[in-house]
Scaffold this motif. Structure first.
Motif, PDB file in Angstrom:
ATOM      1  N   SER A 173      39.383  37.792  51.405  1.00  0.00           N
ATOM      2  CA  SER A 173      39.582  38.054  50.164  1.00  0.00           C
ATOM      3  C   SER A 173      38.142  37.828  48.905  1.00  0.00           C
ATOM      4  O   SER A 173      38.154  38.256  48.242  1.00  0.00           O
ATOM      5  N   LEU A 174      37.185  37.164  50.476  1.00  0.00           N
ATOM      6  CA  LEU A 174      36.116  37.122  49.320  1.00  0.00           C
ATOM      7  C   LEU A 174      34.564  37.448  48.841  1.00  0.00           C
ATOM      8  O   LEU A 174      34.119  37.436  47.398  1.00  0.00           O
ATOM      9  N   PRO A 175      35.010  39.010  49.811  1.00  0.00           N
ATOM     10  CA  PRO A 175      33.579  39.796  48.639  1.00  0.00           C
ATOM     11  C   PRO A 175      34.439  40.603  47.796  1.00  0.00           C
ATOM     12  O   PRO A 175      33.651  40.847  46.273  1.00  0.00           O
ATOM     13  N   GLY A 176      35.716  40.683  47.192  1.00  0.00           N
ATOM     14  CA  GLY A 176      36.420  41.304  45.975  1.00  0.00           C
ATOM     15  C   GLY A 176      35.785  39.096  44.657  1.00  0.00           C
ATOM     16  O   GLY A 176      35.605  39.599  43.759  1.00  0.00           O
ATOM     17  N   PHE A 177      36.171  38.584  45.142  1.00  0.00           N
ATOM     18  CA  PHE A 177      35.334  37.196  44.136  1.00  0.00           C
ATOM     19  C   PHE A 177      34.252  36.734  43.909  1.00  0.00           C
ATOM     20  O   PHE A 177      33.656  36.912  42.788  1.00  0.00           O
ATOM     21  N   ILE A 178      33.322  37.574  44.863  1.00  0.00           N
ATOM     22  CA  ILE A 178      32.125  37.589  44.776  1.00  0.00           C
ATOM     23  C   ILE A 178      31.676  38.314  43.926  1.00  0.00           C
ATOM     24  O   ILE A 178      30.675  38.304  42.952  1.00  0.00           O
ATOM     25  N   ALA A 179      32.149  39.874  44.031  1.00  0.00           N
ATOM     26  CA  ALA A 179      32.012  40.909  42.952  1.00  0.00           C
ATOM     27  C   ALA A 179      31.645  40.623  41.429  1.00  0.00           C
ATOM     28  O   ALA A 179      30.991  40.957  40.745  1.00  0.00           O
ATOM     29  N   LYS A 180      33.189  39.884  41.311  1.00  0.00           N
ATOM     30  CA  LYS A 180      33.451  39.385  40.458  1.00  0.00           C
ATOM     31  C   LYS A 180      32.382  37.927  39.922  1.00  0.00           C
ATOM     32  O   LYS A 180      32.351  37.887  38.152  1.00  0.00           O
ATOM     33  N   HIS A 181      31.900  37.317  40.582  1.00  0.00           N
ATOM     34  CA  HIS A 181      31.069  36.460  40.153  1.00  0.00           C
ATOM     35  C   HIS A 181      30.252  36.001  39.964  1.00  0.00           C
ATOM     36  O   HIS A 181      28.934  35.167  39.684  1.00  0.00           O
ATOM     37  N   LEU A 182      29.461  36.558  41.206  1.00  0.00           N
ATOM     38  CA  LEU A 182      27.684  37.132  41.389  1.00  0.00           C
ATOM     39  C   LEU A 182      27.390  37.856  39.847  1.00  0.00           C
ATOM     40  O   LEU A 182      27.282  38.734  40.261  1.00  0.00           O
ATOM     41  N   ALA A 183      26.251  37.174  39.034  1.00  0.00           N
ATOM     42  CA  ALA A 183      25.718  38.044  37.946  1.00  0.00           C
ATOM     43  C   ALA A 183      24.716  38.706  38.346  1.00  0.00           C
ATOM     44  O   ALA A 183      24.662  39.155  39.460  1.00  0.00           O
ATOM     45  N   ASP A 184      25.371  39.734  37.160  1.00  0.00           N
ATOM     46  CA  ASP A 184      24.336  40.914  37.838  1.00  0.00           C
ATOM     47  C   ASP A 184      22.579  40.441  37.519  1.00  0.00           C
ATOM     48  O   ASP A 184      22.090  39.703  37.025  1.00  0.00           O
ATOM     49  N   GLY A 185      21.930  40.814  38.630  1.00  0.00           N
ATOM     50  CA  GLY A 185      20.417  41.113  38.340  1.00  0.00           C
ATOM     51  C   GLY A 185      19.410  40.978  40.021  1.00  0.00           C
ATOM     52  O   GLY A 185      20.400  39.865  40.396  1.00  0.00           O
TER      53      GLY A 185
END
Length: 239
Positions: A173-185
């Protein structure tokens, strides 16, 4: 009842009393990261507490080992990296799967905004206790998280964590969580550390197409009589 670690008006004495009520005596162990010294709460008589858990298990109850209570070599490696690497100006850090909050406290002491999140109430209790003990409570927020469901509606420049991939449900489940919460850039990164033997294969299979990955193996010497361990330090940036 709401987790005491999440209360905005809680005091250090209230947190310490809650920890003692469940785990018995609490001692604070001095931990050095580079030139920085932190004090981390530890269960003073861990064997006695584990005996209590074993007795509960005999009654058919499920038990959760307090893995968050150990100062893992990986947390020292990631803490040292968090102390030394050049973060973007005004960066926000999210520490997931706390190591007593050590790495988050390193970032907070450097002046960055930090949120510490965990699935476990006791892990958050000890992290909040440590934040108070080290004079960092006003710089760190605590959040309860379910990686498969939680949405903080906030993005972070750095998501950091130690020994977070040993559970299959988290690795999935962590990959989806990271995709939502890691800032762009291009400067935003996921920074993970783990014992080399706990490789997180499922997690890296899911993330290999979306992130550039750099891995460094760091040997860490144990105490007298203990074998040296190898910690994998992983940096992941969006492609």
């Amino acid at each position: 009842m709401k987790n005491i670690a999440l209360k905005t008006d809680v005091t250090f004495d209230e947190l310490l009393a809650a920890a003692r009520n469940k785990f018995g005596a609490i001692r604070f162990e001095e931990v050095k990261v580079g030139d920085q010294i932190f004090e981390l709460a530890q269960i003073a008589d861990m064997p006695a507490y584990l005996d209590k858990l074993v007795n509960k298990a005999r009654g058919g109850k499920k038990i959760d080992l307090p893995l968050w209570a150990k100062i893992w070599p990986s947390s020292l490696v990631l803490g040292f990296y968090a102390l030394k690497f050049k973060a973007s100006e005004g960066a926000k850090f999210l520490e997931v799967g706390t190591d007593g909050g050590l790495c988050g406290m390193v970032a907070a002491r450097r002046g960055y905004e930090v949120v510490i999140a965990d699935t476990d109430d006791d892990a958050l209790l000890f992290s909040r206790l440590n934040a108070f003990r080290n004079g960092l409570d006003e710089k760190i927020r605590m959040n309860k998280v379910d990686f498969s469901e939680t949405d903080f509606e906030e993005k972070y420049n750095y998501i950091i964590g130690c020994e977070i991939l040993h559970r299959d449900d988290v690795a999935e489940s962590l990959p989806g969580f990271i995709a939502k919460h890691l800032a762009d850039g291009k400067d935003s990164e996921v920074l993970l550390a783990m014992d080399k033997k706990r490789g997180g294969k499922k997690f890296f299979e899911q993330t290999k197409d979306s992130y550039r990955l750099m891995r460094q193996e760091v040997p860490v010497g144990g105490n007298s009589g203990e074998a040296k361990s190898i910690v994998s330090l992983v940096r992941m940036g969006v492609k």
